[in-house]
Write a protein that holds these residues in place. Sequence first.
Motif, PDB file in Angstrom:
ATOM      1  N   MET A   1       0.864  -1.138  -0.016  1.00  0.00           N
ATOM      2  CA  MET A   1      -0.010  -0.068  -0.162  1.00  0.00           C
ATOM      3  C   MET A   1       0.972   1.315   0.015  1.00  0.00           C
ATOM      4  N   SER A   2       0.599   2.115  -0.998  1.00  0.00           N
ATOM      5  CA  SER A   2       1.308   3.466  -1.014  1.00  0.00           C
ATOM      6  C   SER A   2       1.087   4.260   0.328  1.00  0.00           C
ATOM      7  N   ILE A   3       2.090   5.037   0.509  1.00  0.00           N
ATOM      8  CA  ILE A   3       1.606   6.069   1.555  1.00  0.00           C
ATOM      9  C   ILE A   3       0.773   7.080   1.339  1.00  0.00           C
ATOM     10  N   PHE A   4       0.422   7.380  -0.093  1.00  0.00           N
ATOM     11  CA  PHE A   4      -0.442   8.340  -0.476  1.00  0.00           C
ATOM     12  C   PHE A   4      -1.802   7.670  -0.219  1.00  0.00           C
ATOM     13  N   ASP A   5      -2.119   6.339  -0.146  1.00  0.00           N
ATOM     14  CA  ASP A   5      -3.531   5.585   0.194  1.00  0.00           C
ATOM     15  C   ASP A   5      -3.777   5.639   1.667  1.00  0.00           C
ATOM     16  N   LYS A   6      -2.898   6.157   2.464  1.00  0.00           N
ATOM     17  CA  LYS A   6      -3.081   6.086   3.919  1.00  0.00           C
ATOM     18  C   LYS A   6      -3.664   7.477   4.203  1.00  0.00           C
ATOM     19  N   ARG A   7      -4.133   7.461   5.519  1.00  0.00           N
ATOM     20  CA  ARG A   7      -4.689   8.960   5.983  1.00  0.00           C
ATOM     21  C   ARG A   7      -3.959   9.373   7.528  1.00  0.00           C
ATOM     22  N   TYR A   8      -3.781  10.339   7.442  1.00  0.00           N
ATOM     23  CA  TYR A   8      -3.106  11.006   8.763  1.00  0.00           C
ATOM     24  C   TYR A   8      -3.900  12.026   9.359  1.00  0.00           C
ATOM     25  N   VAL A   9      -3.736  12.385  10.690  1.00  0.00           N
ATOM     26  CA  VAL A   9      -4.257  13.320  11.386  1.00  0.00           C
ATOM     27  C   VAL A   9      -3.337  14.343  11.836  1.00  0.00           C
ATOM     28  N   THR A  10      -3.336  15.510  12.000  1.00  0.00           N
ATOM     29  CA  THR A  10      -2.378  16.457  12.576  1.00  0.00           C
ATOM     30  C   THR A  10      -2.841  16.613  13.988  1.00  0.00           C
ATOM     31  N   VAL A  11      -1.762  16.524  14.894  1.00  0.00           N
ATOM     32  CA  VAL A  11      -1.991  16.739  16.270  1.00  0.00           C
ATOM     33  C   VAL A  11      -1.228  17.682  16.749  1.00  0.00           C
ATOM     34  N   THR A  12      -1.653  18.805  17.597  1.00  0.00           N
ATOM     35  CA  THR A  12      -0.698  19.910  18.083  1.00  0.00           C
ATOM     36  C   THR A  12      -0.964  19.882  19.510  1.00  0.00           C
ATOM     37  N   ILE A  13       0.328  19.667  20.284  1.00  0.00           N
ATOM     38  CA  ILE A  13       0.565  19.478  21.560  1.00  0.00           C
ATOM     39  C   ILE A  13       1.503  20.402  22.020  1.00  0.00           C
ATOM     40  N   ASN A  14       1.190  21.711  23.080  1.00  0.00           N
ATOM     41  CA  ASN A  14       2.116  22.533  23.236  1.00  0.00           C
ATOM     42  C   ASN A  14       2.865  23.288  22.235  1.00  0.00           C
ATOM     43  N   GLN A  15       1.966  23.583  21.163  1.00  0.00           N
ATOM     44  CA  GLN A  15       2.389  24.400  20.111  1.00  0.00           C
ATOM     45  C   GLN A  15       3.639  23.595  19.300  1.00  0.00           C
ATOM     46  N   GLU A  16       3.421  22.179  19.299  1.00  0.00           N
ATOM     47  CA  GLU A  16       4.410  21.438  18.535  1.00  0.00           C
ATOM     48  C   GLU A  16       3.415  20.393  17.538  1.00  0.00           C
ATOM     49  N   THR A  17       3.585  20.278  16.422  1.00  0.00           N
ATOM     50  CA  THR A  17       2.674  19.780  15.482  1.00  0.00           C
ATOM     51  C   THR A  17       3.291  18.184  15.248  1.00  0.00           C
ATOM     52  N   TYR A  18       2.422  17.349  15.528  1.00  0.00           N
ATOM     53  CA  TYR A  18       2.675  15.821  14.975  1.00  0.00           C
ATOM     54  C   TYR A  18       1.576  15.143  14.153  1.00  0.00           C
ATOM     55  N   PHE A  19       2.042  14.283  13.617  1.00  0.00           N
ATOM     56  CA  PHE A  19       1.203  13.422  12.910  1.00  0.00           C
ATOM     57  C   PHE A  19       0.804  12.025  13.159  1.00  0.00           C
ATOM     58  N   ARG A  20      -0.042  11.415  12.747  1.00  0.00           N
ATOM     59  CA  ARG A  20      -0.563  10.089  13.526  1.00  0.00           C
ATOM     60  C   ARG A  20      -1.421   9.376  12.166  1.00  0.00           C
ATOM     61  N   GLU A  21      -0.843   8.427  11.623  1.00  0.00           N
ATOM     62  CA  GLU A  21      -1.609   7.554  10.847  1.00  0.00           C
ATOM     63  C   GLU A  21      -3.036   7.044  11.344  1.00  0.00           C
ATOM     64  N   VAL A  22      -4.010   7.143  10.477  1.00  0.00           N
ATOM     65  CA  VAL A  22      -5.314   6.673  10.829  1.00  0.00           C
ATOM     66  C   VAL A  22      -5.457   5.216  10.267  1.00  0.00           C
ATOM     67  N   GLY A  23      -5.517   4.192  11.204  1.00  0.00           N
ATOM     68  CA  GLY A  23      -5.484   2.807  10.632  1.00  0.00           C
ATOM     69  C   GLY A  23      -6.864   2.385  10.469  1.00  0.00           C
ATOM     70  N   MET A  24      -6.926   0.853  10.588  1.00  0.00           N
ATOM     71  CA  MET A  24      -8.208   0.296  10.646  1.00  0.00           C
ATOM     72  C   MET A  24      -8.970   0.565  11.742  1.00  0.00           C
ATOM     73  N   ASP A  25     -10.366   0.782  11.622  1.00  0.00           N
ATOM     74  CA  ASP A  25     -11.482   0.961  12.730  1.00  0.00           C
ATOM     75  C   ASP A  25     -11.025   2.663  13.400  1.00  0.00           C
ATOM     76  N   ASP A  26     -10.381   3.486  12.556  1.00  0.00           N
ATOM     77  CA  ASP A  26      -9.931   4.522  12.852  1.00  0.00           C
ATOM     78  C   ASP A  26      -9.098   4.696  14.093  1.00  0.00           C
ATOM     79  N   GLU A  27      -8.245   3.759  14.329  1.00  0.00           N
ATOM     80  CA  GLU A  27      -7.159   3.785  15.510  1.00  0.00           C
ATOM     81  C   GLU A  27      -6.109   4.641  14.858  1.00  0.00           C
ATOM     82  N   LEU A  28      -5.580   5.272  15.718  1.00  0.00           N
ATOM     83  CA  LEU A  28      -4.450   6.156  15.433  1.00  0.00           C
ATOM     84  C   LEU A  28      -2.942   5.607  15.789  1.00  0.00           C
ATOM     85  N   GLY A  29      -2.335   5.645  14.680  1.00  0.00           N
ATOM     86  CA  GLY A  29      -0.812   5.219  14.866  1.00  0.00           C
ATOM     87  C   GLY A  29      -0.025   5.815  15.860  1.00  0.00           C
ATOM     88  N   VAL A  30       1.281   5.549  15.897  1.00  0.00           N
ATOM     89  CA  VAL A  30       2.288   6.156  16.769  1.00  0.00           C
ATOM     90  C   VAL A  30       2.593   7.822  16.319  1.00  0.00           C
TER      91      VAL A  30
END
Length: 91
Positions: A1-30
Amino acid sequence: MSIFDKRYVTVTINQETYFREVGMDDELGVRMAEDEFNNMILDAVYNEIIEEEFMVNFQQVNTIIQTIPNVLDRQILQNFYNYAVRVDGVE
């Protein structure tokens, strides 16, 4: 599966931006740091669009040109080398 087929969310914690992959059943990755995520995206894009990679050692090319015994041939190649270096902007 290509990275472009995956979904990600942006998470901002204490003004630091992070990204998490959205997996099966909308579980968030690392959680990934922004620079790690950007490098991952750049690597994926490069792999998709770059067909070939060339590595040139200009010093070695110039040394080889200097070993050509025929003066005219050497001058023709030296002129082409100088042109290529000038066009590429390499000094």
